[in-house]
Design an enzyme around this catalytic site. Structure first.
Site, PDB file in Angstrom:
ATOM      1  N   ASP A 146      65.359  51.152  39.713  1.00 37.37           N
ATOM      2  CA  ASP A 146      65.447  51.789  38.394  1.00 37.37           C
ATOM      3  C   ASP A 146      64.522  51.119  37.376  1.00 37.37           C
ATOM      4  O   ASP A 146      64.862  50.982  36.209  1.00 37.37           O
ATOM      5  CB  ASP A 146      66.899  51.782  37.903  1.00 37.37           C
ATOM      6  CG  ASP A 146      67.090  52.580  36.615  1.00 37.37           C
ATOM      7  OD1 ASP A 146      66.338  53.548  36.405  1.00 37.37           O
ATOM      8  OD2 ASP A 146      67.962  52.217  35.804  1.00 37.37           O
ATOM      9  N   TYR A 147      63.339  50.684  37.824  1.00 39.98           N
ATOM     10  CA  TYR A 147      62.351  50.223  36.846  1.00 39.98           C
ATOM     11  C   TYR A 147      61.906  51.412  36.003  1.00 39.98           C
ATOM     12  O   TYR A 147      61.604  52.489  36.524  1.00 39.98           O
ATOM     13  CB  TYR A 147      61.141  49.607  37.556  1.00 39.98           C
ATOM     14  CG  TYR A 147      61.339  48.177  37.979  1.00 39.98           C
ATOM     15  CD1 TYR A 147      61.253  47.141  37.042  1.00 39.98           C
ATOM     16  CD2 TYR A 147      61.604  47.849  39.305  1.00 39.98           C
ATOM     17  CE1 TYR A 147      61.432  45.822  37.426  1.00 39.98           C
ATOM     18  CE2 TYR A 147      61.784  46.533  39.698  1.00 39.98           C
ATOM     19  CZ  TYR A 147      61.698  45.528  38.757  1.00 39.98           C
ATOM     20  OH  TYR A 147      61.879  44.217  39.142  1.00 39.98           O
ATOM     21  N   GLU A 148      61.837  51.191  34.686  1.00 42.78           N
ATOM     22  CA  GLU A 148      61.475  52.271  33.771  1.00 42.78           C
ATOM     23  C   GLU A 148      60.272  51.928  32.896  1.00 42.78           C
ATOM     24  O   GLU A 148      59.745  52.799  32.200  1.00 42.78           O
ATOM     25  CB  GLU A 148      62.680  52.629  32.893  1.00 42.78           C
ATOM     26  CG  GLU A 148      63.903  53.050  33.719  1.00 42.78           C
ATOM     27  CD  GLU A 148      65.084  53.506  32.889  1.00 42.78           C
ATOM     28  OE1 GLU A 148      64.912  53.691  31.661  1.00 42.78           O
ATOM     29  OE2 GLU A 148      66.174  53.690  33.452  1.00 42.78           O
ATOM     30  N   ASN A 149      59.852  50.662  32.934  1.00 43.60           N
ATOM     31  CA  ASN A 149      58.710  50.200  32.133  1.00 43.60           C
ATOM     32  C   ASN A 149      57.754  49.424  33.033  1.00 43.60           C
ATOM     33  O   ASN A 149      58.195  48.660  33.912  1.00 43.60           O
ATOM     34  CB  ASN A 149      59.184  49.303  30.981  1.00 43.60           C
ATOM     35  CG  ASN A 149      60.209  49.994  30.101  1.00 43.60           C
ATOM     36  OD1 ASN A 149      59.909  50.954  29.414  1.00 43.60           O
ATOM     37  ND2 ASN A 149      61.447  49.505  30.144  1.00 43.60           N
ATOM     38  N   GLN A 210      67.368  61.077  36.866  1.00 43.42           N
ATOM     39  CA  GLN A 210      68.072  60.963  35.585  1.00 43.42           C
ATOM     40  C   GLN A 210      67.921  62.262  34.777  1.00 43.42           C
ATOM     41  O   GLN A 210      67.171  62.326  33.804  1.00 43.42           O
ATOM     42  CB  GLN A 210      67.547  59.775  34.792  1.00 43.42           C
ATOM     43  CG  GLN A 210      67.769  58.430  35.484  1.00 43.42           C
ATOM     44  CD  GLN A 210      67.292  57.269  34.649  1.00 43.42           C
ATOM     45  OE1 GLN A 210      67.578  57.174  33.452  1.00 43.42           O
ATOM     46  NE2 GLN A 210      66.565  56.352  35.271  1.00 43.42           N
TER      47      GLN A 210
END
Length: 301
Positions: A146-149, A210
């Protein structure tokens, strides 16, 4: 008359076959430190259930703010209330429950969690080593990404190589039995996860998309269109639908037809599962949507 060993073996094979194809319910837990426990969450024994601990992060928690560690993961979930003994207890109580950990998340101590390896080889080596320790300590079953950046926006090859090699190593070492990814509809995020998918789809079991990152004005028809788009983006994958129980959350809410959309997908034979973000938020309303979601999924079994 006692059943033969052959009969029992056939029954076991049939059970495992049904379990592997049954729609999944998953729930993120532990990110908000509000005291929520596994035992608080209702579990329907007729549905495969994944708890996903949020989060393990390759940051040093002793600094202020926490700083990147190049793949040395530490526990950032509420380990007081979600301990190794708590994992053992919930898995012993419910044979249909498995527990995973999620990597990354959006922020830590109010700062973005950046994916920022110094090299593929060192990041993978550190990640395999540190996560092996955590997975064995907690007797975990899976991993979620769940890396988002991303510190180097556009460097999709490094992300694909690091995460793909990590998941492959953990599976090959017998440490995990499943892996999921958790992208959302953002061009930079999607480019990274679709690069990963293009190269390592064979080791990724679920796409925890998501959908709650879409606007809160989302309608049922828009939601179904979004789902169809992501089904194309992650072709052979099991794309799960999702909702958030956080106050002010986006996406399609239950009040606006979330479960209607789920039923539509179910009728089309396309409902692979549902996940909810998160148990921490749901604690305030008594987990009513967890109960409703699992009841719906049980009807697909």
């Amino acid at each position: 008359m006692r059943p033969s060993n052959t009969f029992l073996l056939l029954q076991l094979v049939l059970f495992l076959s049904r379990a592997s194809s049954a729609p999944l319910f998953a729930e993120y837990i532990g990110a908000q430190f509000n005291g929520v426990k596994f035992s608080d969450v209702p579990v329907n024994t007729n549905v495969p259930f994944h708890f996903i601990l949020a989060f393990a992060i390759d940051y040093d928690s002793s600094t202020s703010p926490p700083t990147p560690t190049n793949g040395n993961f530490n526990i950032f979930w509420d380990s007081t209330n979600l301990s190794p003994s708590d994992v053992s207890a919930i898995k012993s109580q419910y044979p249909n429950v498995k527990v995973a950990l999620s990597l990354g998340g959006a922020t830590v101590s109010g700062q973005p969690v950046n994916f920022s390896p110094t090299s593929v080889d060192t990041w993978v080596a550190n990640a395999v080593s540190s996560l092996t320790t955590i997975i064995q300590q907690y007797n975990l079953d899976g991993i979620d990404i769940d890396y988002e950046n991303f510190a180097a926006s556009g460097d999709t090859a490094t992300f694909s190589s690091c995460i793909g090699q990590l998941v492959t190593a953990l599976k090959n070492n017998g440490l995990i039995s499943f892996a999921s990814i958790a992208p959302f509809d953002n061009s930079d995020v999607q480019s990274h996860y679709q690069a990963l998918w293009a190269n390592y789809a064979s080791v990724i079991d679920y796409v925890n998309f998501q959908f709650y990152a879409y606007d809160s004005s989302t309608t049922v028809s828009q939601f179904l269109n979004y789902y169809n788009t992501q089904e194309i983006n992650y072709g052979s994958g099991k794309v799960l639908v999702s909702m958030s129980t956080a106050s002010g959350a986006g996406g399609l809410s239950p009040a606006n037809g979330f479960f209607t959309a789920c039923s539509d997908l179910q009728n089309q034979g396309k409902l692979n599962g549902i996940f909810i973000w998160s148990a921490d938020d749901s604690k305030a309303n008594g987990f009513q949507y967890e109960t409703q979601a699992q009841s719906l999924l049980a009807g697909s079994s």
